[in-house]
Write a protein that holds these residues in place. Structure first.
Motif, mmCIF file in Angstrom:
data_model
loop_
_atom_site.group_PDB
_atom_site.id
_atom_site.type_symbol
_atom_site.label_atom_id
_atom_site.label_comp_id
_atom_site.label_asym_id
_atom_site.label_seq_id
_atom_site.Cartn_x
_atom_site.Cartn_y
_atom_site.Cartn_z
ATOM 1 N N ALA A 24 0.821 -1.207 0.000
ATOM 2 C CA ALA A 24 0.000 0.000 0.000
ATOM 3 C C ALA A 24 0.859 1.262 0.000
ATOM 4 N N LEU A 25 1.988 1.217 0.697
ATOM 5 C CA LEU A 25 2.886 2.366 0.714
ATOM 6 C C LEU A 25 3.381 2.689 -0.693
ATOM 7 N N GLY A 26 3.597 1.639 -1.495
ATOM 8 C CA GLY A 26 4.115 1.863 -2.830
ATOM 9 C C GLY A 26 3.069 2.244 -3.848
ATOM 10 N N VAL A 27 1.814 1.885 -3.613
ATOM 11 C CA VAL A 27 0.773 2.124 -4.609
ATOM 12 C C VAL A 27 -0.177 3.236 -4.176
ATOM 13 N N VAL A 28 -0.614 3.187 -2.920
ATOM 14 C CA VAL A 28 -1.679 4.077 -2.457
ATOM 15 C C VAL A 28 -1.160 5.458 -2.086
ATOM 16 N N TYR A 29 0.026 5.520 -1.484
ATOM 17 C CA TYR A 29 0.461 6.767 -0.853
ATOM 18 C C TYR A 29 1.480 7.566 -1.659
ATOM 19 N N MET A 240 -8.547 0.558 -2.381
ATOM 20 C CA MET A 240 -8.822 -0.306 -1.240
ATOM 21 C C MET A 240 -8.963 -1.769 -1.641
ATOM 22 N N GLY A 241 -9.495 -2.019 -2.836
ATOM 23 C CA GLY A 241 -9.710 -3.395 -3.259
ATOM 24 C C GLY A 241 -8.431 -4.182 -3.439
ATOM 25 N N HIS A 242 -7.313 -3.492 -3.668
ATOM 26 C CA HIS A 242 -6.052 -4.186 -3.892
ATOM 27 C C HIS A 242 -5.428 -4.672 -2.587
ATOM 28 N N PHE A 243 -5.684 -3.981 -1.481
ATOM 29 C CA PHE A 243 -4.957 -4.283 -0.247
ATOM 30 C C PHE A 243 -5.861 -4.532 0.959
ATOM 31 N N GLY A 244 -7.082 -4.030 0.940
ATOM 32 C CA GLY A 244 -7.940 -4.116 2.103
ATOM 33 C C GLY A 244 -7.790 -2.886 2.978
ATOM 34 N N ALA A 245 -8.795 -2.636 3.809
ATOM 35 C CA ALA A 245 -8.807 -1.422 4.628
ATOM 36 C C ALA A 245 -7.756 -1.451 5.729
ATOM 37 N N GLN A 246 -7.568 -2.595 6.390
ATOM 38 C CA GLN A 246 -6.638 -2.656 7.527
ATOM 39 C C GLN A 246 -5.202 -2.303 7.148
ATOM 40 N N PRO A 247 -4.624 -2.895 6.076
ATOM 41 C CA PRO A 247 -3.253 -2.513 5.716
ATOM 42 C C PRO A 247 -3.106 -1.045 5.356
ATOM 43 N N ILE A 248 -4.102 -0.487 4.674
ATOM 44 C CA ILE A 248 -4.029 0.936 4.307
ATOM 45 C C ILE A 248 -4.067 1.799 5.559
ATOM 46 N N ARG A 249 -4.933 1.456 6.498
ATOM 47 C CA ARG A 249 -4.997 2.218 7.751
ATOM 48 C C ARG A 249 -3.709 2.074 8.557
ATOM 49 N N LEU A 250 -3.169 0.856 8.606
ATOM 50 C CA LEU A 250 -1.924 0.628 9.347
ATOM 51 C C LEU A 250 -0.804 1.491 8.788
ATOM 52 N N ALA A 251 -0.658 1.495 7.456
ATOM 53 C CA ALA A 251 0.406 2.288 6.833
ATOM 54 C C ALA A 251 0.206 3.777 7.093
ATOM 55 N N TRP A 252 -1.049 4.233 7.069
ATOM 56 C CA TRP A 252 -1.318 5.661 7.270
ATOM 57 C C TRP A 252 -0.974 6.094 8.696
ATOM 58 N N THR A 303 8.156 10.515 -7.036
ATOM 59 C CA THR A 303 7.143 11.138 -7.892
ATOM 60 C C THR A 303 6.804 10.256 -9.089
ATOM 61 N N VAL A 304 7.778 9.500 -9.570
ATOM 62 C CA VAL A 304 7.476 8.542 -10.634
ATOM 63 C C VAL A 304 6.509 7.481 -10.122
ATOM 64 N N ILE A 305 6.731 7.030 -8.881
ATOM 65 C CA ILE A 305 5.822 6.053 -8.272
ATOM 66 C C ILE A 305 4.428 6.663 -8.113
ATOM 67 N N ALA A 306 4.369 7.916 -7.669
ATOM 68 C CA ALA A 306 3.078 8.589 -7.529
ATOM 69 C C ALA A 306 2.372 8.693 -8.876
ATOM 70 N N SER A 307 3.134 9.026 -9.911
ATOM 71 C CA SER A 307 2.554 9.132 -11.252
ATOM 72 C C SER A 307 2.087 7.776 -11.749
ATOM 73 N N GLN A 308 2.890 6.742 -11.481
ATOM 74 C CA GLN A 308 2.518 5.391 -11.894
ATOM 75 C C GLN A 308 1.192 4.978 -11.259
ATOM 76 N N SER A 309 1.027 5.314 -9.995
ATOM 77 C CA SER A 309 -0.208 4.954 -9.301
ATOM 78 C C SER A 309 -1.416 5.640 -9.926
#
Length: 627
Positions: A24-29, A240-252, A303-309
């Motif tokens: 999630a850190l690599g895709v969501v954030y 959210m569908g890729h990782f689930g709510a719990q991992p996204i919340r944990l990373a945040w 920023t490349v990762i952010a753009s990729q997402s």
């Protein structure tokens, strides 16, 4: 166990919550994680670069509480509860509300507007992110400063040209790189906060409110720049569908949120020492001079990762919109055998690249692009809040008072940001609105045109039961004929034409209706439903979710499905109608939209290719219809 916990549990059992949080850190954030590169710098520019320490702390307080209210409370704590079978995003939310009470025009409209606005954001994010990262070269390597824009163009072209290869290999590095990024910006911020502990006063929300309401128009205008700190919040919900709510919340809560707060606080501390230097970049000033070049390299990677997402998010949203009937069919390529979410949509990729390069060469800097950046996202967030009110009442069954209190807070905050961003409308804010308006126009033209086409076809046909009785004695030829149709109770146009021209029908006739349900995925055992009709006619309904890519041959041969018919593809012909549309009607606006629909319909990916039907088994029969 709650439904949400059960869905997260599925993710956790498959990969583990730690691995999912890293992913999630690599895709969501990526988007929200790189916002410190330009948020405070833009806010400083919009205030005229001259302000007091009190104003600097007020600006920081607004940023902190924007992250708390918009991201931590609205998205992470509340909106992520509104999942559609584990999937998130404004189209998934629109579908969830459609499941509850059917197709309602105002909900469809809000969903389409939100999706169209996010497409516009998909072109701005890569441009502003890469520009803001490479602008650090102006301080670290002044001789290279004139080449920031050309270097940005090279990075962006490389990024878009790599999309057809898929992101499977490089995405494994996304998580570790973003962990490094967040740790680095947190350490840099903490070192500045230690030297300027007075910035901690900004944690008091009254400091921000005093700045907002005590500085007139200037306090209001800065909201547009402050909003940039939350521009990636929509991605938390959409992915959210890729990782689930719990991992996204944990990373945040464990890494991203603290790192962002420390970084913004550290930059504000430096502003207290150099408030009026027009060339001052508060982000890169956090780093010692000798380490600035490595930091620029890390920022460019982030920023490349952010753009990729953002780009892959646009691909996924395109597939959702097609499956929901909001866009015409386009060619979609699967780039990974392991991850269903990794797809490539060429038309979207090259369109985004063209628009991104135009924005980069036109605006030349992240400061100039900032005016265009917040409009699309703030409007999408406002639409999401409105849909959330409906979800609170209809899905969660909250009381009217509680729903108004919670959703009302979000609507007030979002409306404030929308108003502040629209002040910069003529300085670039019109761009995402123009892009979104164009995409929305295409969506509505396709939606209305397809509905009119379907109604015209049903008007010109006859009930299937009458047809079977009337043509019972017609000659039959060996083999199986599959007719694609939108309804299984009326005669497909292709069947009419086949009988008209060839004077025969096949021994076995199958009417195949492909339906997209308002859920992300359909279980294999629920994929196919069949019914036997008189005279060796058969009715089949193949169901897919809006996150799935249809594959008819696989569905008809799937042993897990509920299909008693056995198909030999070498003895099966698929009949489809190739219709030519002629716009008619009294309204000039209607004829314009139908001309657009005609163009989209003519250039849409053939239904047989979209459904992956072998081309050697397809028979097309033409016809003309007036709309």
């Amino acid at each position: 166990m709650t439904a949400e916990a059960a869905k997260d549990g599925h993710h956790v059992r498959r990969e583990g919550i730690g691995a999912l949080a890293l992913g999630a850190l690599g895709v969501v954030y990526g988007d929200i994680g790189t916002s410190p590169l330009y948020t405070i710098k833009t806010a400083v520019a919009w205030t005229g670069r001259v302000f007091t320490p009190e104003e600097a702390l007020g600006m920081l307080s607004l940023i902190v509480w924007t992250l708390v209210i918009i991201t931590s409370i609205k998205y992470v704590a509340v909106i992520m509860r509104a999942d559609n079978d584990g999937e998130g995003g404004i189209l998934a939310l629109m579908s969830l509300l459609g499941v509850k009470h059917g197709r309602r025009p105002y909900i469809i409209t809000m969903g389409m507007l939100g999706a169209a606005l996010l497409f516009g954001d998909g072109a701005i994010t890569p441009a502003i992110s890469v520009l803001s990262a490479l602008e650090g070269l102006k301080g670290a390597a002044p001789p290279i400063a004139p080449y920031v824009v050309p270097l940005s163009i090279v990075v962006l072209i490389a990024l878009f040209c790599l999309q057809p290869q898929g992101t499977g290999r490089i995405s494994k590095l996304f998580g570790p790189i973003m962990v490094t990024w967040f740790v680095v910006i947190a350490v840099l911020g903490i070192s500045s906060v230690i030297r300027h502990p007075q910035v901690l006063a900004a944690l008091n929300p009254l400091v921000g409110l005093h700045y907002l309401f005590g500085h007139g128009l200037a306090g209001f205008l800065v909201l547009g720049a402050v909003f940039l700190c939350a521009t990636g919040a929509e991605a938390l919900y959409a992915d959210m569908g890729h990782f689930g709510a719990q991992p996204i919340r944990l990373a945040w809560y464990c890494l991203v949120f603290p790192a962002l707060i420390f970084c913004y606080a550290g930059q504000t501390g430096l502003l207290l020492d150099a408030p009026s230097d027009k060339d001052f970049d508060p982000f890169y000033a956090l780093c010692p001079g000798a380490l600035q070049l490595p930091l620029i390299g890390l920022a460019t990677a982030a920023t490349v990762i952010a753009s990729q997402s953002i780009i892959t998010g646009a691909f996924s949203m395109t597939r959702q919109a097609i499956q929901l009937g909001l866009l015409p069919r386009v060619r979609i390529s699967q780039t990974s055998a392991q991850s269903y979410g990794q797809i490539y949509v060429g038309m979207v990729n090259w369109s985004l690249m063209a628009l991104t390069l135009v924005l980069t060469t036109t605006f030349q800097s992240s400061d100039n692009l900032a005016a265009a950046f917040g409009v699309a996202v703030s409007l999408t967030m406002l639409l999401t809040s409105c849909l959330m009110f409906i979800a609170m009442r209809e899905v969660w069954r909250w009381s009217l008072a509680l729903s108004i209190a919670v959703a009302g807070l979000f609507v007030v905050v979002d409306s404030s940001f929308v108003a502040a961003n629209f002040v910069k409308f003529f300085e670039g804010g019109w761009i995402p609105i123009l892009v979104a308006s164009f995409i929305y126009f295409l969506m509505t033209s396709w939606d209305q045109g397809y509905a009119a086409l379907r109604a015209a076809l049903e008007r010109d046909t006859m009930p299937l039961s009458d047809f079977i009785r009337r043509f019972h004695e017609k000659a039959r030829v060996s083999g199986t004929a599959v007719y694609l149709t939108s309804r299984n109770d009326v005669v497909p146009v292709a069947l009419f034409h086949n009988l008209k021209h060839n004077k025969v029908v096949h021994d076995r006739i199958v009417l195949l209706n492909v339906v997209t349900d308002q859920i992300p995925r359909v279980e294999p055992e629920d994929r196919v439903r069949s019914a036997d009709l008189p005279d060796d006619f058969h009715s089949l309904c193949v169901r897919y979710g809006f996150m799935e890519q249809p594959d008819i041959p696989v569905a008809l041969s799937d042993e897990k499905g509920d299909c008693p018919l056995h198909f030999n593809m070498m003895d099966t012909s698929f009949y489809v109608g190739r219709l030519s549309v002629t716009p008619r009607g009294h309204s000039r606006w209607w004829r314009i939209k139908m001309q657009v629909f005609k163009f989209l319909h003519r250039n849409a990916l053939p239904v047989t290719e979209f459904f992956r039907i072998p081309p050697g088994r397809v028979v097309e029969l033409g016809g003309q219809i007036e709309l």
